[in-house]
Design a protein around this motif. Structure first.
Motif, PDB file in Angstrom:
ATOM      1  N   TYR A 250     -36.618  81.753  26.109  1.00 53.01           N
ATOM      2  CA  TYR A 250     -35.390  82.542  26.043  1.00 53.01           C
ATOM      3  C   TYR A 250     -35.356  83.704  27.034  1.00 53.01           C
ATOM      4  O   TYR A 250     -34.339  84.387  27.128  1.00 53.01           O
ATOM      5  CB  TYR A 250     -35.191  83.082  24.629  1.00 53.01           C
ATOM      6  CG  TYR A 250     -35.047  81.990  23.596  1.00 53.01           C
ATOM      7  CD1 TYR A 250     -33.825  81.376  23.373  1.00 53.01           C
ATOM      8  CD2 TYR A 250     -36.135  81.558  22.849  1.00 53.01           C
ATOM      9  CE1 TYR A 250     -33.675  80.377  22.431  1.00 53.01           C
ATOM     10  CE2 TYR A 250     -36.007  80.555  21.901  1.00 53.01           C
ATOM     11  CZ  TYR A 250     -34.773  79.969  21.702  1.00 53.01           C
ATOM     12  OH  TYR A 250     -34.650  78.958  20.769  1.00 53.01           O
ATOM     13  N   PHE A 251     -36.433  83.931  27.760  1.00 50.67           N
ATOM     14  CA  PHE A 251     -36.478  85.013  28.730  1.00 50.67           C
ATOM     15  C   PHE A 251     -36.609  84.435  30.139  1.00 50.67           C
ATOM     16  O   PHE A 251     -37.094  83.312  30.322  1.00 50.67           O
ATOM     17  CB  PHE A 251     -37.658  85.953  28.442  1.00 50.67           C
ATOM     18  CG  PHE A 251     -37.481  86.797  27.209  1.00 50.67           C
ATOM     19  CD1 PHE A 251     -37.085  88.120  27.313  1.00 50.67           C
ATOM     20  CD2 PHE A 251     -37.712  86.274  25.945  1.00 50.67           C
ATOM     21  CE1 PHE A 251     -36.926  88.904  26.185  1.00 50.67           C
ATOM     22  CE2 PHE A 251     -37.552  87.042  24.815  1.00 50.67           C
ATOM     23  CZ  PHE A 251     -37.155  88.370  24.934  1.00 50.67           C
ATOM     24  N   PRO A 252     -36.179  85.180  31.153  1.00 50.22           N
ATOM     25  CA  PRO A 252     -36.369  84.689  32.529  1.00 50.22           C
ATOM     26  C   PRO A 252     -37.841  84.504  32.848  1.00 50.22           C
ATOM     27  O   PRO A 252     -38.718  85.237  32.375  1.00 50.22           O
ATOM     28  CB  PRO A 252     -35.745  85.803  33.380  1.00 50.22           C
ATOM     29  CG  PRO A 252     -34.827  86.541  32.459  1.00 50.22           C
ATOM     30  CD  PRO A 252     -35.439  86.449  31.099  1.00 50.22           C
ATOM     31  N   PRO A 370     -16.637  74.564  28.174  1.00 50.59           N
ATOM     32  CA  PRO A 370     -17.924  75.052  27.671  1.00 50.59           C
ATOM     33  C   PRO A 370     -19.064  74.652  28.591  1.00 50.59           C
ATOM     34  O   PRO A 370     -18.987  73.679  29.348  1.00 50.59           O
ATOM     35  CB  PRO A 370     -18.052  74.388  26.293  1.00 50.59           C
ATOM     36  CG  PRO A 370     -16.663  73.985  25.928  1.00 50.59           C
ATOM     37  CD  PRO A 370     -15.965  73.672  27.212  1.00 50.59           C
ATOM     38  N   SER A 371     -20.119  75.434  28.550  1.00 49.18           N
ATOM     39  CA  SER A 371     -21.309  75.157  29.353  1.00 49.18           C
ATOM     40  C   SER A 371     -22.352  74.439  28.514  1.00 49.18           C
ATOM     41  O   SER A 371     -22.165  74.205  27.314  1.00 49.18           O
ATOM     42  CB  SER A 371     -21.888  76.456  29.910  1.00 49.18           C
ATOM     43  OG  SER A 371     -22.454  77.224  28.859  1.00 49.18           O
ATOM     44  N   ALA A 372     -23.430  74.096  29.150  1.00 46.61           N
ATOM     45  CA  ALA A 372     -24.552  73.481  28.433  1.00 46.61           C
ATOM     46  C   ALA A 372     -25.175  74.505  27.481  1.00 46.61           C
ATOM     47  O   ALA A 372     -25.060  75.718  27.703  1.00 46.61           O
ATOM     48  CB  ALA A 372     -25.580  72.978  29.433  1.00 46.61           C
ATOM     49  N   PRO A 373     -25.835  74.074  26.428  1.00 46.07           N
ATOM     50  CA  PRO A 373     -26.433  75.020  25.458  1.00 46.07           C
ATOM     51  C   PRO A 373     -27.700  75.666  26.001  1.00 46.07           C
ATOM     52  O   PRO A 373     -28.814  75.395  25.536  1.00 46.07           O
ATOM     53  CB  PRO A 373     -26.713  74.133  24.237  1.00 46.07           C
ATOM     54  CG  PRO A 373     -26.915  72.770  24.807  1.00 46.07           C
ATOM     55  CD  PRO A 373     -26.005  72.661  25.991  1.00 46.07           C
ATOM     56  N   TYR A 374     -27.528  76.515  27.009  1.00 43.65           N
ATOM     57  CA  TYR A 374     -28.679  77.211  27.575  1.00 43.65           C
ATOM     58  C   TYR A 374     -29.237  78.209  26.567  1.00 43.65           C
ATOM     59  O   TYR A 374     -28.495  78.822  25.785  1.00 43.65           O
ATOM     60  CB  TYR A 374     -28.286  77.967  28.847  1.00 43.65           C
ATOM     61  CG  TYR A 374     -27.673  77.117  29.923  1.00 43.65           C
ATOM     62  CD1 TYR A 374     -28.307  75.968  30.371  1.00 43.65           C
ATOM     63  CD2 TYR A 374     -26.462  77.470  30.498  1.00 43.65           C
ATOM     64  CE1 TYR A 374     -27.746  75.188  31.361  1.00 43.65           C
ATOM     65  CE2 TYR A 374     -25.897  76.707  31.494  1.00 43.65           C
ATOM     66  CZ  TYR A 374     -26.538  75.554  31.924  1.00 43.65           C
ATOM     67  OH  TYR A 374     -25.990  74.782  32.907  1.00 43.65           O
ATOM     68  N   PRO A 375     -30.524  78.471  26.592  1.00 50.62           N
ATOM     69  CA  PRO A 375     -31.087  79.527  25.749  1.00 50.62           C
ATOM     70  C   PRO A 375     -30.840  80.899  26.367  1.00 50.62           C
ATOM     71  O   PRO A 375     -30.815  81.056  27.596  1.00 50.62           O
ATOM     72  CB  PRO A 375     -32.579  79.189  25.703  1.00 50.62           C
ATOM     73  CG  PRO A 375     -32.830  78.423  26.964  1.00 50.62           C
ATOM     74  CD  PRO A 375     -31.567  77.666  27.268  1.00 50.62           C
ATOM     75  N   GLY A 412     -25.703  78.957  25.043  1.00 48.49           N
ATOM     76  CA  GLY A 412     -25.341  79.244  26.421  1.00 48.49           C
ATOM     77  C   GLY A 412     -25.594  80.705  26.769  1.00 48.49           C
ATOM     78  O   GLY A 412     -26.128  81.480  25.968  1.00 48.49           O
ATOM     79  N   ASP A 413     -25.220  81.083  27.994  1.00 45.10           N
ATOM     80  CA  ASP A 413     -25.418  82.457  28.440  1.00 45.10           C
ATOM     81  C   ASP A 413     -24.544  83.411  27.634  1.00 45.10           C
ATOM     82  O   ASP A 413     -23.383  83.125  27.351  1.00 45.10           O
ATOM     83  CB  ASP A 413     -25.074  82.593  29.927  1.00 45.10           C
ATOM     84  CG  ASP A 413     -26.049  81.825  30.802  1.00 45.10           C
ATOM     85  OD1 ASP A 413     -27.181  81.582  30.363  1.00 45.10           O
ATOM     86  OD2 ASP A 413     -25.667  81.461  31.935  1.00 45.10           O
ATOM     87  N   LEU A 414     -25.114  84.558  27.323  1.00 42.61           N
ATOM     88  CA  LEU A 414     -24.360  85.616  26.662  1.00 42.61           C
ATOM     89  C   LEU A 414     -23.667  86.423  27.757  1.00 42.61           C
ATOM     90  O   LEU A 414     -24.289  87.220  28.460  1.00 42.61           O
ATOM     91  CB  LEU A 414     -25.290  86.502  25.828  1.00 42.61           C
ATOM     92  CG  LEU A 414     -24.654  87.638  25.031  1.00 42.61           C
ATOM     93  CD1 LEU A 414     -23.532  87.126  24.160  1.00 42.61           C
ATOM     94  CD2 LEU A 414     -25.711  88.347  24.190  1.00 42.61           C
ATOM     95  N   ASP A 447     -20.576  78.842  25.745  1.00 39.34           N
ATOM     96  CA  ASP A 447     -20.052  77.637  25.098  1.00 39.34           C
ATOM     97  C   ASP A 447     -18.605  77.815  24.655  1.00 39.34           C
ATOM     98  O   ASP A 447     -18.018  76.881  24.082  1.00 39.34           O
ATOM     99  CB  ASP A 447     -20.935  77.249  23.907  1.00 39.34           C
ATOM    100  CG  ASP A 447     -20.951  78.313  22.814  1.00 39.34           C
ATOM    101  OD1 ASP A 447     -20.401  79.411  23.049  1.00 39.34           O
ATOM    102  OD2 ASP A 447     -21.515  78.057  21.740  1.00 39.34           O
ATOM    103  N   GLY A 448     -18.019  78.996  24.908  1.00 35.78           N
ATOM    104  CA  GLY A 448     -16.613  79.231  24.627  1.00 35.78           C
ATOM    105  C   GLY A 448     -16.319  79.908  23.317  1.00 35.78           C
ATOM    106  O   GLY A 448     -15.154  80.168  23.011  1.00 35.78           O
TER     107      GLY A 448
END
Length: 749
Positions: A250-252, A370-375, A412-414, A447-448
């Protein structure tokens, strides 16, 4: 010797000005057609003098300026002689009595020896409006305050006619009109602001103080209620996870140490900062470099001295390395203690996102789907204030900032975060909970969906917690579109902008019959396309929202009647994503398509007032503070400047002062794999900047062509935020595109 007579006959055809649009278009009335078809009489001397008299009202006086003493007698004799000689020509001409009287009276009036006749003075009522006779009609939406009107009239035009609005802005003027507060707020003004008279409405920004107190207490009754509050809190489900599992996902991804150059311009020091490490950049200004601050702190602790005993350095603050571009950042409101919390969001790197397939890649443009479910993870860092006798307090440099909480999600991204800014009085129920409640957070995920999270921390201040968020207290999504921005209207209502130009407003309070998918009670189209940002005029006008869109429009809309009560500002070629409301100024702070920051007063939203100019395109504007009128503006070139627009709002001809907080530069690493090198420049003085749009003197002109410099994204200032709590109102935080966060107390001592 008597001077020779001069003829007053008009030398050419009389100029005729058409005021009737139908006559200009060629349409005449029956009476005008009859008079046009009738034969015109000959023009005698009397008519020539009438023409000359009429022309004298609008045209230049051709008499010599040195003949003022003789003008009166000359004009009277001239008129009498002309009347006596009117014989044959006047008999042939068909004059009416009114014309003759007009000629006679016009010639007998004194003619001033001026080159042009001054404009008539407009009569006004005590409130500043035009005094129009009863037989005339005058209709105008709002009259121009740029006319030569008094200060009182200017205040009423800009801020409103209600005495509550006038008294609140006068209170702000008395507090923040001193020269020392022209850029950054001074500590003395922050400490004495609550002691000065507020005229009944200064501290509440024009509202009834009792209503403000009632909202901070009764406005939160639904949250603590046994039935509604319990159902609301039970919706949220979180799971505690291990740090070794959370950081890689979940972190870079860590990319090595970030090199930082900071300090005096002629003696900068080099520091290396690993990911999630902090740097006390005040060490670069230490006079005794052989004795670092850590050893000084230890010596002070052994001697039992207080932190006030050590010598204060020229600059003090912290630099955090988040590891990736700072996407969102905001201080947590309603924190009355010494501990302050800063929420930061940094998305994962592009190579990490490639591991997650995108199921929506064939469903249109990425911005509208919506985007992919990124962490992603929401990081909350803890800072501490130094205890002092004054009202406002500085940063405690003996306490190292630390990560207190990480909320991890797979949505997804916050992209956007907004803490509930409404005041909230502490209650006994808060102490019964095993965790400490710090506030409600609304966020927009890629994700919208829009979600509201009830953020809580553990009671142990030395522990870092990692939680996986499975379900929030509230979530919603409009049909066939995605959410783009969010703001709070009240402790229980949120407004959301959408990609299709609609604005949706939900109540987050649950009901017994509420469906699984909440329905907004306001869902209307305010723009034609993607809404970039929206802000509420809380607390002065909580029912009014301002929106900016990709179509270049900036609008002010009342949710009571969005079709009638709406107004647009000047349209821009490129939409601006920057929008914040200042309750002290009763205005929205935004930017134009280039490098100007502007104010949009609620009462005069259709016009804008330029208040700052940056050396490059604006990339960030700070959230406005409730405790001082200063704003921070960042640009793509890495410069952050502060200004107080109150003087500019009160008087348009006042000089506007700006002062640079710092300038950030970034250079790529040699192998293109590391985080690179950053350099900070400090110590700028306040300067007066011209806000005139003049291309001839524009420094961006190169060989007569306007040039715009494109900077690396890592150099940009991406987010700016003032601390919303009165105890630490002078604290500010700035996030950069390279992943650095700078926190400093900017209150001038």
């Amino acid at each position: 010797m008597p001077r020779p007579r001069r003829s007053n006959r008009a030398s050419g055809a009389r100029t005729k000005y058409i005021h009737d649009p139908f006559e200009a278009a060629g349409f005449l009335s029956d009476e005008e057609e009859t008079s046009a078809a009738a034969p015109q009489p000959k023009k005698g001397k009397g008519e020539a003098k009438q023409v000359a008299a009429d022309d004298s009202d609008d045209d230049f006086n051709m008499d010599d300026a040195n003949e003022d003493d003789d003008d009166d007698d000359y004009n009277d004799n001239d008129v009498e002689m002309a009347i006596e000689n009117e014989d044959e020509d006047e008999e042939e001409a068909d004059y009416d009595d009114a014309s003759v009287l007009e000629v006679d009276e016009g010639r007998r009036r004194k003619q001033p020896a001026t080159t042009a006749t001054p404009k008539p003075i407009k009569k006004r009522k005590p409130d500043g409006s035009l005094a129009v006779p009863g037989e005339e009609t005058h209709s105008r939406g709002s009259w121009n305050p740029l006319e030569h009107v008094g200060k009182g009239v200017h205040l009423r035009v800009t801020f409103g006619t209600d005495e509550r609005d006038i008294l609140s802005i006068i209170s702000a003027r008395d507090r923040w009109y001193r020269g020392g507060d022209s850029t950054f707020p001074t500590r003395s003004s922050l400490d004495k602001s609550h002691e000065m008279p507020d005229y009944g409405y200064g501290k509440s920004f024009g509202l009834d103080p009792e209503d403000v107190k009632r909202e901070s207490s009764r406005g939160w009754d639904w949250y603590y209620a046994e039935d509604v509050g319990q159902r609301f809190r039970k919706r949220q489900r979180v799971e505690k996870i291990d740090e070794r599992k959370a950081r890689p996902t979940y972190f870079p991804r860590p990319r090595g140490d970030h090199t930082i150059l900071i300090g005096p311009v002629d003696d900068q020091k080099v520091f290396s900062l690993a990911q999630h490490d902090v740097l006390d950049f005040g060490e670069a200004w230490e006079e005794d470099a052989s004795k670092p601050l850590k050893q000084e702190k230890q010596d002070g602790k052994r001697a039992g001295t207080k932190s006030e005993g050590r010598k204060k350095r020229k600059r003090e603050g912290w630099v955090l390395n988040i590891g990736s571009k700072v996407q969102c950042m905001a201080w947590v409101p309603n924190q009355t203690g010494l501990t302050q919390y800063l929420s930061v969001v940094a998305p994962i790197l592009p190579d990490q996102k490639e591991q997650y397939p995108d199921p929506y890649k064939d469903q249109g443009a990425p911005a509208f789907r919506p985007s992919a479910p990124y962490p992603s993870a929401l990081q909350i860092w803890a800072f501490k204030a130094e205890r002092a006798e004054s009202l406002t307090q500085t940063i405690d440099m003996t306490f190292t900032p630390r990560l207190r909480l990480a909320l991890c999600t797979d949505w997804g991204d916050l992209r956007r975060i907004a803490w509930c800014p409404m005041p909230r009085d502490p209650r006994e129920e808060d102490d019964y909970d095993a965790q400490k409640n710090i506030g409600l957070l609304a966020g927009i995920w890629s994700d919208g969906w829009v979600r509201v999270v009830d953020v809580k921390l553990g009671r142990d201040p030395n522990q870092t917690e990692f939680y996986k968020l499975h379900s929030p207290v509230f979530e919603a999504k409009p049909p066939s579109t995605v959410c783009t921005s969010v703001t709070w209207l009240s402790p229980s209502d949120i407004a959301v902008g959408c990609a299709n130009g609609f604005v949706a407003i939900w109540s987050i309070v649950p009901s017994k019959s509420s469906p699984a998918q909440p329905t907004p009670y306001f869902y209307h189209q305010l723009h034609s396309t993607w809404i970039l940002n929206l802000a509420s005029a809380y607390p002065t006008h909580p029912y009014i929202i301002s929106t900016t869109s990709m179509d270049g429009e900036t609008r002010l809309t009342s949710i009571i009647d969005h079709q009638k009560d709406t107004v647009s500002a000047n349209r821009m070629r490129v939409g601006t994503p920057h929008l914040s409301y200042s309750p002290i100024l009763h205005s929205f702070v935004s930017s134009d398509e280039n490098d100007f920051a502007r104010l949009l007063a609620v009462r005069r939203f259709f016009t804008s007032t330029a208040v700052a100019r940056l050396p490059s395109m604006i990339s960030a504007i700070s959230t406005c503070s409730f405790w001082h009128p200063s704003i921070l503006v960042g640009c793509t070139g890495g410069t952050v400047q502060a200004t107080n627009p109150l003087r500019r709002m009160m008087h348009a001809k006042e000089k506007q002062w700006q002062q640079t907080w710092f300038q950030h530069e970034w250079a790529r690493s040699p192998d293109d794999q590391g985080p690179g090198t950053s350099r900070f420049h400090d110590g700028y003085r306040a300067e007066h900047t011209s806000l005139v749009r003049n291309l001839a003197s524009d420094p961006k002109l190169v060989n007569g062509t306007a040039v715009i410099t494109v900077y690396d994204e890592e150099t940009h200032v991406t987010v700016l935020s003032w601390n919303p709590n009165q105890l630490c109102a002078g604290w500010a935080a700035a996030g950069m595109g390279c992943g650095l966060v700078r926190v400093e107390d900017l209150a001038l001592s």
